[in-house]
Design an enzyme around this catalytic site. Structure first.
Site, PDB file in Angstrom:
ATOM      1  N   TRP A 146      81.717  19.961  39.234  1.00 56.89           N
ATOM      2  CA  TRP A 146      81.639  19.207  40.488  1.00 56.89           C
ATOM      3  C   TRP A 146      80.320  19.466  41.200  1.00 56.89           C
ATOM      4  O   TRP A 146      80.153  19.075  42.353  1.00 56.89           O
ATOM      5  CB  TRP A 146      82.808  19.559  41.404  1.00 56.89           C
ATOM      6  CG  TRP A 146      82.772  20.953  41.979  1.00 56.89           C
ATOM      7  CD1 TRP A 146      82.249  22.084  41.405  1.00 56.89           C
ATOM      8  CD2 TRP A 146      83.278  21.360  43.252  1.00 56.89           C
ATOM      9  NE1 TRP A 146      82.408  23.161  42.231  1.00 56.89           N
ATOM     10  CE2 TRP A 146      83.035  22.755  43.374  1.00 56.89           C
ATOM     11  CE3 TRP A 146      83.916  20.702  44.304  1.00 56.89           C
ATOM     12  CZ2 TRP A 146      83.415  23.487  44.499  1.00 56.89           C
ATOM     13  CZ3 TRP A 146      84.295  21.432  45.417  1.00 56.89           C
ATOM     14  CH2 TRP A 146      84.050  22.800  45.510  1.00 56.89           C
ATOM     15  N   ASP A 147      79.368  20.125  40.506  1.00 54.43           N
ATOM     16  CA  ASP A 147      78.145  20.561  41.172  1.00 54.43           C
ATOM     17  C   ASP A 147      77.325  19.405  41.731  1.00 54.43           C
ATOM     18  O   ASP A 147      76.485  19.615  42.609  1.00 54.43           O
ATOM     19  CB  ASP A 147      77.306  21.395  40.209  1.00 54.43           C
ATOM     20  CG  ASP A 147      78.017  22.674  39.804  1.00 54.43           C
ATOM     21  OD1 ASP A 147      77.568  23.752  40.197  1.00 54.43           O
ATOM     22  OD2 ASP A 147      79.041  22.583  39.111  1.00 54.43           O
ATOM     23  N   GLU A 155      89.635  29.030  42.907  1.00 52.21           N
ATOM     24  CA  GLU A 155      89.724  29.380  41.483  1.00 52.21           C
ATOM     25  C   GLU A 155      90.401  30.712  41.197  1.00 52.21           C
ATOM     26  O   GLU A 155      90.852  30.939  40.080  1.00 52.21           O
ATOM     27  CB  GLU A 155      88.337  29.368  40.814  1.00 52.21           C
ATOM     28  CG  GLU A 155      87.716  27.988  40.728  1.00 52.21           C
ATOM     29  CD  GLU A 155      86.429  27.968  39.935  1.00 52.21           C
ATOM     30  OE1 GLU A 155      85.778  29.034  39.814  1.00 52.21           O
ATOM     31  OE2 GLU A 155      86.062  26.903  39.424  1.00 52.21           O
ATOM     32  N   LYS A 201      87.838  33.722  45.771  1.00 49.36           N
ATOM     33  CA  LYS A 201      86.574  33.879  45.064  1.00 49.36           C
ATOM     34  C   LYS A 201      85.426  33.266  45.853  1.00 49.36           C
ATOM     35  O   LYS A 201      84.329  33.810  45.912  1.00 49.36           O
ATOM     36  CB  LYS A 201      86.673  33.215  43.691  1.00 49.36           C
ATOM     37  CG  LYS A 201      85.379  33.191  42.880  1.00 49.36           C
ATOM     38  CD  LYS A 201      85.580  32.430  41.584  1.00 49.36           C
ATOM     39  CE  LYS A 201      84.286  32.291  40.797  1.00 49.36           C
ATOM     40  NZ  LYS A 201      84.462  31.473  39.567  1.00 49.36           N
ATOM     41  N   GLN A 202      85.684  32.100  46.451  1.00 47.67           N
ATOM     42  CA  GLN A 202      84.640  31.358  47.146  1.00 47.67           C
ATOM     43  C   GLN A 202      85.300  30.471  48.193  1.00 47.67           C
ATOM     44  O   GLN A 202      86.517  30.398  48.291  1.00 47.67           O
ATOM     45  CB  GLN A 202      83.850  30.515  46.159  1.00 47.67           C
ATOM     46  CG  GLN A 202      84.696  29.509  45.390  1.00 47.67           C
ATOM     47  CD  GLN A 202      83.927  28.813  44.294  1.00 47.67           C
ATOM     48  OE1 GLN A 202      82.779  28.452  44.475  1.00 47.67           O
ATOM     49  NE2 GLN A 202      84.558  28.619  43.156  1.00 47.67           N
TER      50      GLN A 202
END
Length: 799
Positions: free
Chosen positions: A354-355, A493, A613-614
């Protein structure tokens, strides 16, 4: 050190792979890592070349199972060139290598302005004394199928000969990522080599399953002084050109190597090898190639450069350099997506995630033709996404979390925890929010460019099919009057299932649900905007019935967003998870960025804890302005005011390990928009992520392209509050003392080079002279119209 130059002094074997990634040279069609030319792949060096979109699929035996992975292929090594002194008695010294001959000095200099990597060093030979070497390389930006290397060897006190071997090496594998070592790695078959002229060698091969043809041709010449010997030695997998060149004090030996690369995916060719031979035969000499290459980069910088004082500006320019090398205007001619690790290494197998969500907001306002091509990559794979949705029992389009050559799901079924050595199930394919990212990019591209033709055709097809998927995925929650989306994984994630659950997936991930509601709302807006004839044509094409739209409207207003303790829950039940003893883990481990791996190695699971995680919920603040986010929650029937949002931000700041390079970026932008003092620490982390390799070795496996592009977007959009909507530029600048001055130019609605500059509490907007219409600029307290040829200076309130 110049603001345009990155230099690496000395020779550090432990840091070579990181330097190789950061010194990669490319042109949007192919890229070559910055390895020293005489090196072969091993624990220290990894020379590699990757062509955009060249993938191959191999089967491997892993943990007792047969798995299939598709990889971006490491192509034959065109860079290999080595040399040694030859003496009058016919003997020769050893081939030079910094691993066997300690250089007296050694420097790499990466010139960002000209996209040239220069290596200089000196070494002492027992018989020849001190020899100096300069090597200059480029991957041509004007002709995207050429690369060149010049090697100059100077003798300080000795006269003799230099023997040079110039090699096209087809004996390569994909071995850049150590944790993939148990997977099959031999992608190239039917390797043939040969020579076509006195100074040209060639190599051809094919990928084993995708059957992509690859042709390389190399022209190696002694510039200035003719060689005393020249011999072509093709072998089974290597084409070798050996030259012997005289050298004396004041009369250096100069070797120029020009290489052409074609694949069967290229347009307007019939045979990759024939095209490569033709191109290398007609290529100009090295000085002329350098001139045209530098001129092409000068044109790129005029349309894209960003001006920020100090070290932050140097890093931002390096980030922009690598974005342009991966996604240049040449990319507009290719069928490729945004590889998460650039064309710089083999991590994530070169896949597309998805970057683009972090890349296209920048490209839209500089190289919109590249943005459109990247969206076309998704549109070509729309039929595959629709088939995937049907296979899952859903309508519409379900795009894969990891994409490669043809749009099927490329996410691995197993992944290795290098800390425990165990292969574990990988359920990240449940990140269906990638569809919302694609829809967001379609909308933002069309808003920035005014490309209604795209919005009403390909863009509409993608947007409506993604909306259709979300509407069909939403289930009524009994007795709640709300819809739920169940069994997904969010951007975090870490969490892919509930503790002790037999099946993967989570319910009502807030980011997924809110962005799904946004997609549905935008799709309905688009349907209402379309001309009647186009709406009918589109509905017929995708077999959409008007009867589906009332459910879209209802779901877009009634999707559930969970809350706990007065904050937005990351997903239903997040607040019921155990709290982690963060201080204890920070004390026990030097880094807890990959907390999931640490806990699994301890026999525990991150699924049990309130640990991310983020950024997940906070991603909403990255995509949407405060006003738009409040409007979204209002539409859903939730009152999320500034107090609730700030409380939510604080809650997740304390529970995030930042195991992704995207995390610091998102937190920095969100905190900057909230005018928080700690924003700079996260922005600084995002700037340092790759140059300092904060993930502990991952940059050597490829740069993090989304994070690099995201730092550019942070300045362009985050600090300015820039939005392109309602046929105007909306600006709402925020103060960030460490980035208080900046400037950049934009392409917007036919205007090339709109200049935006902030300094001394003022915002200057310059519209270049043209025949285009004036542009409307809207700030929080005023609106101005600026005609072509005019400059408007606005004093920012409170500064």
């Amino acid at each position: 050190m110049s603001e345009w130059t990155w230099e690496y002094e000395g020779y550090d074997p432990a840091g070579e792979r990181l330097r190789e990634s950061l010194c990669t040279l490319g042109n949007g069609c192919f890229a070559t890592r910055g390895a020293v030319p005489e090196s072969r792949a091993g624990l220290v060096h990894y020379p590699a070349t990757y062509a955009a979109g060249v993938y191959n699929r191999l089967e491997s035996a892993v943990a007792g199972r047969r798995v299939v992975n598709e990889d971006l292929v490491n192509l034959p090594n065109w860079l290999f060139l080595r040399f040694r002194p030859r003496f009058a008695d016919g003997s020769a010294g050893p081939w030079f290598s910094p691993d066997t001959h300690r250089p007296l000095d050694h420097r790499h200099s990466l010139d960002l302005r000209r996209a040239i990597l220069t290596r200089t060093f000196r070494f002492r030979d027992d018989e020849a004394g001190v020899l100096g070497v300069e090597q200059v390389r480029l991957v041509h930006m004007a002709d995207p199928h050429l690369a060149a290397l010049r090697t100059v060897v100077t003798a300080e006190e000795w006269s003799g000969e230099i023997e040079v071997e110039s090699v096209l090496d087809g004996d390569v594998t994909n071995s850049n990522v150590h944790r993939y070592r148990s997977l099959s790695r031999h992608h190239l078959v039917r390797v043939r080599t040969g020579a076509s002229a006195a100074d040209v060698t060639w190599l051809s091969c094919r990928t084993s399953t995708s059957d992509i043809g690859i042709g390389m041709a190399a022209r190696t010449v002694a510039a200035g002084r003719p060689p005393t010997a020249s011999e072509l030695r093709p072998s089974r997998r290597r084409a070798v050109h050996r030259l012997v060149i005289p050298v004396a004090p004041g009369r250096p030996a100069v070797v120029d190597r020009t290489v052409a690369l074609h694949t069967s995916r290229d347009r307007a060719i019939s045979d990759p090898l024939g095209a490569a031979l033709d191109r290398v035969a007609t290529a100009a000499d090295f000085p002329a190639l350098m001139d045209s290459h530098v001129a092409a980069w000068a044109r790129l910088w005029r349309g894209a450069d960003i001006q920020v004082p100090g070290e932050a500006g140097r890093v931002l320019r390096l980030h922009l350099f690598h974005v342009l090398q991966t996604l240049s205007p040449h990319t507009a001619d290719l069928d490729v997506g945004v590889p998460a690790r650039g064309l710089h290494g083999e991590a994530y197998r070169g896949h597309v995630f998805w970057d683009e969500l972090f890349v296209l907001p920048y490209l839209n306002l500089h190289f919109p033709e590249v943005s459109r091509a990247l969206l076309d990559y998704r549109h070509r794979r729309l039929p595959q996404a629709c088939r995937a949705a049907r296979a899952a029992g859903r309508a519409g389009a379900m795009y894969p979390w990891q994409s490669g050559s043809d749009g099927r799901e490329e996410t691995q079924r197993l992944h290795l925890n290098p800390r425990s050595g165990r292969w574990l199930p990988d359920d990240s394919r449940l990140q269906h929010h990638v569809g919302s990212a694609i829809a967001y990019n379609v909308w933002q591209y069309c808003e920035a460019t005014g490309d209604t033709e795209y919005l009403h055709t390909k863009g509409a097809e993608m947007l409506l099919q993604i909306a259709r998927f979300w509407a069909d995925s939403a289930e009524p929650g009994p007795g709640t009057g709300r819809y739920r989306i169940r069994g997904v994984v969010g951007p975090d994630e870490y969490h892919d299932r509930y503790p002790d659950a037999d099946r993967p997936g989570l319910d009502d991930n807030a980011y997924t649900n809110v962005t799904a509601a946004w997609v549905l709302g935008r799709a309905l807006d688009l349907v209402r905007r379309l001309p009647a004839w186009r709406r009918q044509e589109l509905f017929e094409r995708i077999k959409l019935d008007n009867g589906e739209l009332p459910k879209w409207e209802e779901v877009s207003r009634r999707l559930r967003v969970p809350f706990h303790q007065g904050v937005i829950s990351q997903f239903d039940g997040y607040g019921d998870l155990a709290e982690l003893d963060w201080d204890a883990y920070r004390t026990r481990y030097p880094s807890i960025r990959r907390l999931d791996r640490i806990l699994e190695a301890e026999g525990d699971s991150v699924n049990r804890y309130q640990a991310s995680k983020q950024a997940d919920v906070l991603m909403l603040g990255h995509l949407f302005s405060a006003a738009e986010l409040r409007s979204l929650f209002d539409r859903l029937g939730y009152d999320v005011d500034d107090e609730v949002w700030h409380r939510t931000v604080d809650y997740y700041l304390r529970r995030t390990s930042h195991g992704s390079t995207l995390s610091g970026l998102v937190h920095g932008l969100v905190l900057a928009r909230a005018r928080r003092a700690e924003a700079w620490s996260y922005v600084h982390e995002a700037l340092e992520a790759d140059i300092a390799d904060i993930q502990g070795g991952t940059t050597g496996e490829g740069i993090h392209l989304g994070a690099m592009a995201g730092t550019l977007d942070l300045v362009q959009r985050g600090l300015t509050g820039l939005e392109t909507r309602e046929d105007a530029l909306f600006l709402d600048p925020v103060p960030l003392p460490s980035l208080s001055e900046y400037g950049f130019s934009l392409r917007y609605r036919g205007h090339w080079g709109i200049g935006i500059r902030r300094r001394s509490g003022q915002l200057e907007i310059r519209v270049p002279d043209s025949e285009e219409s004036p542009i409307r600029v809207v700030l929080a307290d005023r609106a101005v119209t600026i005609a072509p040829g005019e400059t408007c200076t606005l004093v920012l309130p409170g500064e």
